[in-house]
Motif scaffolding. Structure first.
Motif, short mmCIF file in Angstrom:
data_model
loop_
_atom_site.label_atom_id
_atom_site.label_comp_id
_atom_site.label_asym_id
_atom_site.label_seq_id
_atom_site.Cartn_x
_atom_site.Cartn_y
_atom_site.Cartn_z
N TYR A 103 0.82 -1.22 0.00
CA TYR A 103 0.00 0.00 0.00
C TYR A 103 0.85 1.27 0.00
N ALA A 104 1.99 1.24 0.69
CA ALA A 104 2.80 2.45 0.81
C ALA A 104 3.64 2.71 -0.44
N LEU A 105 4.05 1.64 -1.15
CA LEU A 105 4.98 1.83 -2.27
C LEU A 105 4.49 1.21 -3.58
N ASP A 106 4.13 -0.08 -3.56
CA ASP A 106 3.90 -0.80 -4.82
C ASP A 106 2.78 -0.19 -5.66
N LEU A 107 1.62 0.01 -5.04
CA LEU A 107 0.49 0.56 -5.80
C LEU A 107 0.80 1.96 -6.31
N TRP A 108 1.48 2.76 -5.49
CA TRP A 108 1.85 4.12 -5.92
C TRP A 108 2.85 4.07 -7.07
N ALA A 109 3.87 3.19 -6.99
CA ALA A 109 4.88 3.10 -8.05
C ALA A 109 4.25 2.66 -9.36
N THR A 110 3.32 1.71 -9.29
CA THR A 110 2.64 1.26 -10.50
C THR A 110 1.84 2.41 -11.13
N ARG A 111 1.14 3.16 -10.29
CA ARG A 111 0.37 4.30 -10.79
C ARG A 111 1.30 5.37 -11.37
N TRP A 112 2.45 5.60 -10.72
CA TRP A 112 3.40 6.61 -11.19
C TRP A 112 3.93 6.23 -12.56
N ARG A 113 4.26 4.96 -12.75
CA ARG A 113 4.77 4.53 -14.03
C ARG A 113 3.72 4.69 -15.13
N ARG A 114 2.48 4.38 -14.80
CA ARG A 114 1.43 4.46 -15.79
C ARG A 114 1.13 5.90 -16.20
N ARG A 115 1.21 6.82 -15.26
CA ARG A 115 0.77 8.19 -15.51
C ARG A 115 1.91 9.16 -15.83
#
Length: 475
Positions: A225-237
């Motif tokens: 929740y703190a890193l993985d989901l955010w990193a995936t969203r960052w890469r996509r956007r």
């Protein structure tokens, strides 16, 4: 997996936002028994000084009593015993050794929660997950660097991660999927049990007790929740080029095509982790130029060879094949090898007067264990170096057994050939094993006709930038 856990896994897979409100009753006597036999028989005891063998002597009665206390709410977690183990750099790593019954219940809860979270965790997370290991993460990283446009590597490490986890945030993360308050309270009992050191029990609102059975799963949930989901969203956007991510617990490698992406990601990741009481280790986090064009670019700018980085016991180097093409090389970390040789030297001194066959059998087990992990392609020289030094340490040990001993190198070569394993490569090339482990059928054109080929899948290392890729966001 039992039918009950399989049903939980199916619901978790089909309903990504489902909160499980009735899990506690699945902690049955049978599940506790399975958890008990998954524990190591020779594991260090906790504050209760209760060993695996002692508990097994009256296992049925002990498990029935434990199950009854857990279901009635009378179960109480004991403080963990603090122990320290040496690290390769000479420092000491603090571990928390839980009591035996705490280990049993934690193992049962881990089995229960894994059925849910294994459907949620993303593909680039490899640490402490069923069916995944260090070599899976290493394969994914090698395949990602070779197959994508990686020009920069962000080698990141979270400072004192297991000690700095916010327990409040951890509970909030758990409540996204776990609606059974009894499970939450059970986990809170372990978090609040504290650590016993020098006769004093210390309790903190931070940390999960590194070394406990449930700690790795809680750590993965926290970083999901703190890193993985955010990193995936960052890469996509936000990523403007290729980007790969491979994470093993709190140690992760991120590759970028463009330096500007890497700098922006690093800056925003610091802020993101800060929101959840985490910070990057300043000395172990760095951005380096790396990849198939790194050597040429650095040569044009008058710089030296491309920098290297370490990951999971290996040093990664930009190399070339005999044909002059780029090749990612892995070599055993120098400091880790030196630490292993120091351990062998100290143990040989204790075994100095043992018969040579006894010494040889012990050395064979140690060297074989080292080779089982480090015998990867491009690392043959390091294996040969280790075997040579082990042979030399053995020779020096034998010569100390008497003033007139003159054990020659020729004799040691004979002993080494008789007892020590040969430095052979035991692991396949990363691309070969990755293709077999994560296959995907794709339609490829070749020659005069269309045919189906087994094409390696990259979804488990999350390598492609979205939305151009059709690869799933989750494994």
């Amino acid at each position: 997996m039992s039918q009950a856990l399989e049903r939980i896994r199916k619901v978790a897979r089909e309903r990504k936002k489902e909160r499980f409100t009735a899990l506690f009753h699945h902690i049955s006597t049978d599940l506790l028994e399975e958890a008990f036999f998954e524990l190591k028989e020779d594991a260090a005891p906790g504050v209760d000084r209760l060993t695996w063998r002692t508990y097994e002597a009256d296992l049925d009665r002990n498990l029935i009593d434990l199950h009854d206390r857990v279901q009635r709410g009378a179960y109480r977690a004991l403080p963990s015993r603090r122990v320290y183990i040496p690290k390769p750099d000479g420092r000491l790593r603090p571990l928390a050794v839980a009591a035996l019954e705490d280990k049993i219940v934690q193992r049962a809860v881990v089995a229960l929660l894994n059925a849910i979270y294994e459907e949620d965790f993303l593909g680039f997370s490899y640490g402490f997950r069923p069916g995944r290991g260090t070599h899976d993460a290493l394969d994914a990283l090698c395949v990602g660097v070779h197959s994508r446009k990686v020009s920069y590597i962000l080698d990141a490490d979270i400072r004192s991660f297991f000690d700095e986890i916010s327990q409040d945030w951890l509970v909030r993360f758990l409540e996204h999927r776990i609606g059974d308050r009894r499970i939450i309270r059970l986990i809170q009992k372990w978090l609040k049990a504290g650590v016993l050191e020098a006769g004093v029990v210390s309790v903190s609102d931070r940390g999960t007790g590194q070394g406990s059975v449930i700690s790795p799963l809680l750590a993965n949930i926290y970083l999901h929740y703190a890193l993985d989901l955010w990193a995936t969203r960052w890469r996509r956007r936000k990523a403007t080029g290729d980007m790969i991510i491979v994470r093993y617990a709190d140690d992760f490698i991120i590759g970028f095509q463009h330096e500007i992406d890497a700098l922006r990601f690093l800056d925003e990741m610091r802020n993101r982790l800060g929101e959840f009481a985490l910070s990057l280790h300043p000395e172990k986090t760095r951005l380096i130029e790396f990849g198939r064009f790194a050597a040429e670019r650095r040569k044009r700018h008058g710089l030296g060879k491309p920098e290297t980085f370490n990951f999971l016991g290996f040093t990664f180097v930009c190399g070339k094949t005999r044909a002059g093409k780029f090749q990612l090389r892995r070599k055993s970390r120098r400091d880790r090898m030196q630490a292993k040789l120091r351990m062998i030297k100290d143990e040989l001194r204790l075994r100095m007067h043992q018969p040579i066959p006894d010494q040889g059998q012990w050395l064979r087990r140690v060297v074989r264990g080292y080779f089982n992990y480090h015998a990867v392609p491009t690392n043959a020289r390091a294996l040969d170096v280790l075997r040579h030094h082990v042979t030399d340490l053995w020779r020096r040990t034998l010569r100390r057994r008497g003033q007139k001993d003159r054990t020659s190198w020729a004799r040691m070569t004979t002993l080494a050939d008789a007892w020590l394993p040969k430095p052979n490569i035991l692991h396949p090339w990363p691309s070969d094993r990755f293709a077999v482990t994560h296959p995907r059928w794709e339609k490829l054109w070749g020659g005069r006709r269309r045919s189906w080929h087994l094409h390696r899948s990259y979804e488990l290392m999350e390598v492609a930038p979205w939305p151009k890729s059709m690869i799933s966001a989750e494994a």
